[in-house]
Structure formats: structure tokens, C-alpha cells
Scaffold this motif. Structure first.
Motif, short mmCIF file in Angstrom:
data_model
loop_
_atom_site.label_atom_id
_atom_site.label_comp_id
_atom_site.label_asym_id
_atom_site.label_seq_id
_atom_site.Cartn_x
_atom_site.Cartn_y
_atom_site.Cartn_z
N ALA A 288 0.82 -1.22 0.00
CA ALA A 288 0.00 0.00 0.00
C ALA A 288 0.86 1.26 0.00
O ALA A 288 0.51 2.26 -0.64
CB ALA A 288 -0.93 -0.01 1.21
N LEU A 289 1.98 1.24 0.69
CA LEU A 289 2.82 2.44 0.80
C LEU A 289 3.62 2.71 -0.48
O LEU A 289 3.82 3.87 -0.84
CB LEU A 289 3.78 2.32 1.98
N VAL A 290 4.08 1.67 -1.16
CA VAL A 290 4.94 1.86 -2.34
C VAL A 290 4.13 1.89 -3.62
O VAL A 290 4.73 2.00 -4.70
CB VAL A 290 6.00 0.74 -2.43
N LYS A 291 2.81 1.83 -3.55
CA LYS A 291 2.00 1.85 -4.77
C LYS A 291 2.15 3.19 -5.48
O LYS A 291 1.94 4.25 -4.88
CB LYS A 291 0.54 1.59 -4.43
N GLY A 292 2.51 3.14 -6.74
CA GLY A 292 2.69 4.36 -7.53
C GLY A 292 4.02 5.04 -7.35
O GLY A 292 4.23 6.13 -7.90
N ARG A 293 4.95 4.47 -6.62
CA ARG A 293 6.28 5.06 -6.40
C ARG A 293 7.33 4.28 -7.18
O ARG A 293 7.21 3.07 -7.38
CB ARG A 293 6.64 5.07 -4.91
N SER A 294 8.35 4.99 -7.59
CA SER A 294 9.44 4.36 -8.34
C SER A 294 10.40 3.65 -7.39
O SER A 294 10.36 3.85 -6.18
CB SER A 294 10.20 5.43 -9.16
N ALA A 295 11.26 2.83 -7.97
CA ALA A 295 12.20 2.06 -7.15
C ALA A 295 13.24 2.94 -6.47
O ALA A 295 13.82 2.54 -5.46
CB ALA A 295 12.88 0.99 -8.01
#
Length: 580
Positions: A288-295
């Protein structure tokens, strides 16, 4: 020295967790660490300032001054050299009420209850009051930077170096807040960090409306969210909250938040293995926290690191609990007396015990050394908003003063758009336009001619030649013949209020005009009268008009005699007049 102090504090927390059912109403009570205690104290001081001064706010220097006096006073140490803070009794009372309302205790309460809860085989005093003060205030020497600094390879492409310690701390707190909300749903601070992380469009306004609704119902924030969403989903038309409810505009974000918590609750209840259940919970929060974020995003890196460390720690705690149970020789079917489920599912669900042990260790962590960063900018590490903090989130938005925030130009343009929306479009009317009801003048007429005296009318100049006068007379008689039959002069059979499109547009009236006085010679009067008689005959219906016969060739005398019999008086003269 630090390792010994940490081990003693873990022993103290373990004894408290084992015997807390004897002094507390709920076994789901969680512990507030040093950072959590400082945040609650800041909120308590801001609440007291709101009551006395009307402003929900407090300076950082005042919080730190009261923090030291508060620790000494609660640990019953000497504080003669420190002046008594203003309204200290109210601050202490509001602090205790917040802990009781959220079903939490602080480390000083755990330290105070240890003597009452310990058994004979437990150590007498693992820590002294001064050691506890030094630990909470941050005066004890610690190797926090050396211990918390991640081991980096020698290569310059180290991804862990891009993640700041502040983001790591906040992301780990969000993980623990989600886990703590599953254990203790009354913890308002846990909901504060999880409500809009990840982004669900539940910002300052949504949190304020939620907090006000919770104060009205005297319940926790999570219970308020659950009651509102469940009433909409299951209440039906008669029991659902009205459209005027303040939380109606945030129903989408609140539903998403509650749906995610329900998914975590399902994992907690359906997975029997504590290690597997904890791993699934941490993985769900990480997704949920890393959804839509780049590596390469700092939050992404911090979430990956927190996920790895929490999974390892959950496995270690589960292994410790399994070894302690097997080593005693007691069958799992016959647990110890303190392991029996007293009031909740604490003793009957191993996963809950593992999560509570993990949360207790997080509460025993070293306090943050940068207090200004913790109290001023800690909450803004994930969403990126500048100036956001826990105190600003709890502060209600400013009430509107009544002045329009829009500029004069924007207000004028909006008013013009409102007027254009009311313009009546011109319609195509049929030949029976006289039967339509009169409508208002078009907007362009109103804007161009604001006064009725300036409405243009079709006024023709007075005729100067006999031809023009004859044409005007024939035109007037033609209009009289086509209009409706009048019962009297100036009245129509449809009434006084009926009219046609010609009158509405500001043209000539359908009533016959009074003939002007002749100022010319008798010859001109006679010509006008002959024109009138000629127009009356020509305007008769076709069936009443005498059929016209073609002139036959022959002697001129016979033709003139035949024509003279059918012409009226003056018709020949008028015909010659038009031939001129």
C-alpha cells in the motif's frame, strides 16, 4: 551500559505484559514510547492554551521546558531548581485523560507498576528512577548513530544512503501504527499516522471533521470511522447518515481506509501461523505504501528496509515464544495461568501476542535526538507537504471571515456566466405568432438599452410625395384586413393583453392610426380617398372579387364603353395617376 539498560527494560515490559490483566481493564493496552509521550504532551499543552488563550498552539521551547519538569515530577525526583510551568496541573490532567481515552500507558506507568506486578522469581529493580529519566530525556550516552547506520558496501551505488533517517523512522512508525491499530483500535495516534498514508485524499479537513464527530459521540477515531461507513453500507435509507453529515464528502477515502483495515483483520484471523500471518501483514502494508512510487523513491527504499527488518523480528519473537513454551514442559493444551484468555483474544491467539511483543520493543526504542524535527516536520515526511506536523493536523482550520477569497474580476465573470445561463434562446415562430404569450425582452436588448425610453422603434419619416402617402395608406389598410376583427375602436376580440410578435419587438401597433389632417389641396384629398377605396376592393377575398376578363381587340370606342361599365367612380383617374 546501553545493552544492559535495554535488557532490563525488556524484562520490565515482559513482566508488565504478563501481569497487566490484574491492574488494567483491557489486555489490548499498548505502551507509548518516549517519542509518543512527547507528542501527547505537546497536544495536551496546545489544548490547555486553547482553553485559556483561544489559540491551539505551543512553542517548541515551552514543550521542552515542561517535558523535563514533567519527567522529574512523574518519576518523583527532585525538581526544585526548575520553576513550575504555567497551568501544569491542567496539562498533567489532560495528558492522563488522553492516555486513558486511547487505552495506552507510558513507560513511566510501566516502571511504576513493575513493583506491584513482579513475582518472586523476577528481579527486584531492573532500573532506577534516575536511569529512567536519563533514558527518556536523552542524556544517557548511546551509540544510536553507529547502531542505526546501515551497513553499506564500498561501491558508490548504495541505495540505502539515499534514504534519510527521518524517512526511515516515519515509515517504520507507519508500519507499527497499522499493526498497533489491529491490536488496539482505540489508539488515536496510530490512526493519525495511518489515515492518509498512503494518500486517500483525507487531509487536514477530513481529519478535523472526523475528530469533531468523535468528540460528539465520545468515542475513538477508529470507532467513528467504522460506525459511519457501516451505517452507509448496511444501514439502508432510513438509518444512513444524512447528506448534510460532515463526513459525507470524505466517504470515499474513509471507505478505502476501512476496507484496507478489514483486509488486515482477515489475514490476522484466518492465518494460524504467527510467522506467516505477520509476514503477510507487513507485505500488505508495504504494497500500500509503495504503490505508484518508483524504485528509487526514498519512501520506497525505507519501506523495503522496514519490511525486511520487521519480518525478521517477527520470526525471532515467534521462535522465542515457541522455545519458552516447549522448555517448560507444559502442553499447549494446558497453558500457564497467565496465558489463559482473561477478557480478550490475547491468550487465545498467538499472532496477537507476537504483535504486542513487537510493539513493546518499538516503545522501548531510543528517543529521537532532534526534538524539533520530531514535533515540527515528522508527519510531512511521507506526503511531502511543507510545514505539516501532528500539532498542525490536530489544529482546526480557520473559520471563514465572510470576505470572498476570489478577486473582483473572477466574481464579475462568474456573475456574467450566471446571467448567460438564463438567456432565452430565440425560437422560430409560425404564422400564428400573434397567439404566443409575451415574453421578456432578450438579454442583448436589456444590456444595450437599459432604459425603456431608449428602446428603438420603427418610426418612418413623414411622406413628402403623394406616392408615399398612397403607399402608406394601402399598407395600413392591408394590415387592418389581415388582423383580427375588432369589436370596437382600439379593442381586439382576444382582449387587451393579446398581441403579436410585431408589437413585442417594438414595431408599429396593430391599431389603426388616426389620419392626419390634410394640409394640401382638395385634389390631394381626393387622391387619398380614391387610393383607400382601391385598396379596400383589392383586399377582398378572391371569391368576392369580380372575375377579370381579357381585353379583346377591336374599335377603341367599344372597348372604352365596356371598361367604363365595370369601373367604379374615380378608378380610371386613379389608374392614370399610377401610370405617371
Amino acid at each position: 551500559m546501553l545493552v544492559v539498560m535495554e535488557e532490563r527494560m525488556r524484562t520490565m515490559a515482559r513482566v508488565f505484559r504478563r501481569e497487566c490483566h490484574r491492574v488494567l481493564d483491557s489486555e489490548r493496552t499498548t505502551i507509548q514510547g518516549a517519542d509518543g509521550m512527547l507528542m501527547v504532551l505537546q497536544l495536551a499543552m496546545a489544548g490547555v492554551n486553547k482553553q485559556e488563550r483561544g489559540d491551539f498552539g505551543v512553542a517548541l521551547s515551552e514543550v521542552l521546558a515542561v517535558w523535563k519538569y514533567f519527567l522529574l515530577d512523574k518519576l518523583q525526583l527532585s525538581h526544585k531548581d526548575i520553576p513550575l510551568p504555567q497551568s501544569y496541573d491542567l496539562i498533567r490532567k489532560k495528558y492522563d485523560c488522553f492516555l486513558k481515552h486511547t487505552n495506552t500507558v507510558d513507560l513511566i506507568d510501566v516502571f511504576s507498576m513493575f513493583k506491584e506486578l513482579r513475582l518472586n522469581e523476577d528481579p527486584e529493580e531492573p532500573l532506577t528512577a534516575m536511569q529512567m529519566f536519563q533514558f527518556l530525556f536523552g542524556e544517557s550516552e548511546s551509540s544510536e548513530n553507529v547502531k542505526c547506520q546501515p551497513v553499506c558496501p564500498a561501491t558508490p551505488s548504495c541505495k540505502a544512503a539515499d534514504c534519510s533517517p527521518q524517512i526511515q523512522r516515519v515509515v517504520r512508525r507507519v508500519f507499527c501504527s497499522y499493526l498497533g491499530l489491529l491490536v488496539n483500535s482505540k489508539n488515536d495516534l496510530a490512526l493519525t499516522y495511518t489515515l492518509d498514508n498512503p494518500n486517500r485524499s483525507l487531509g487536514h479537513s477530513a481529519f478535523t471533521d472526523l475528530r469533531h464527530d468523535a468528540c460528539k459521540s465520545a468515542s475513538s477515531l477508529f470507532l467513528t470511522v467504522t460506525s459511519f461507513v457501516r451505517a452507509i453500507q448496511l444501514g439502508g435509507k432510513g438509518y444512513a447518515p444524512p447528506e448534510s453529515h460532515p463526513l459525507r464528502k470524505h466517504v470515499k477515502g474513509l471507505s478505502e481506509f476501512l476496507y484496507f483495515v478489514d483486509q488486515c483483520q482477515d489475514i490476522l484471523g484466518e492465518t494460524t501461523n504467527p510467522r506467516e500471518a505477520g509476514s503477510k501483514l507487513v507485505s500488505s502494508i508495504r504494497a500500500a505504501l509503495v504503490k505508484g512510487r518508483s524504485a528509487g523513491d526514498p519512501v520506497y527504499l525505507a519501506a523495503e528496509e522496514s519490511t525486511k527488518s520487521l519480518k525478521e523480528r517477527i520470526g525471532q519473537i515467534h521462535a522465542m515464544h515457541t522455545q519458552s513454551t516447549v522448555g517448560t514442559g507444559i502442553s499447549p493444551a494446558r497453558p500457564k495461568a497467565y496465558a489463559i484468555n482473561h477478557a480478550t483474544a490475547y491468550g487465545g491467539r498467538e499472532t496477537v501476542k507476537v504483535l504486542m511483543a513487537l510493539l513493546d520493543e518499538e516503545a522501548l526504542a531510543l528517543p529521537c535526538r532532534n526534538k524539533a524535527e520530531l514535533l515540527s516536520e515528522d508527519h510531512a515526511a511521507l506526503n511531502g507537504s511543507t510545514g505539516a506536523c501532528l500539532l498542525a493536523l490536530y489544529k482546526s482550520p480557520e473559520a471563514p471571515t465572510g470576505s470572498s477569497p476570489k478577486s473582483l474580476r473572477n466574481r464579475v465573470l462568474s456573475q456574467q456566466e450566471h446571467i448567460k445561463s438564463k438567456v432565452v434562446r430565440p425560437t422560430i415562430r409560425s404564422q400564428f405568432a400573434c397567439t404566443y404569450k409575451e415574453e421578456e425582452l432578450p438579454l442583448n436588448r436589456v444590456l444595450e438599452f437599459p432604459s425603456t425610453s431608449q428602446i428603438p422603434t420603427c418610426v418612418h419619416p413623414a411622406p413628402k410625395k403623394a406616392n408615399s402617402e398612397c403607399d402608406n395608406g394601402m399598407h395600413r389598410r392591408f394590415k387592418e384586413a389581415t388582423n383580427l376583427r375588432c369589436d370596437g375602436p382600439g379593442q381586439s376580440t382576444l382582449g387587451e393583453h393579446s398581441g403579436n410578435a410585431w408589437n413585442q419587438a417594438g414595431g408599429k401597433s396593430t391599431q389603426p392610426e388616426q389620419p392626419r389632417r390634410a394640409t394640401g389641396t382638395l385634389k390631394r384629398k381626393l387622391a387619398n380617398r380614391e387610393c383607400t377605396e382601391q385598396g379596400r376592393e383589392e383586399n377582398q377575398p378572391p371569391q368576392k372579387r369580380p372575375p377579370a376578363k381579357a381585353a379583346t381587340g377591336g374599335p377603341g370606342k367599344r372597348n372604352n364603353k365596356a371598361v367604363g361599365k365595370k369601373l367604379i367612380a374615380g378608378q380610371g383617374k386613379l389608374t392614370g395617376f399610377f401610370r405617371l
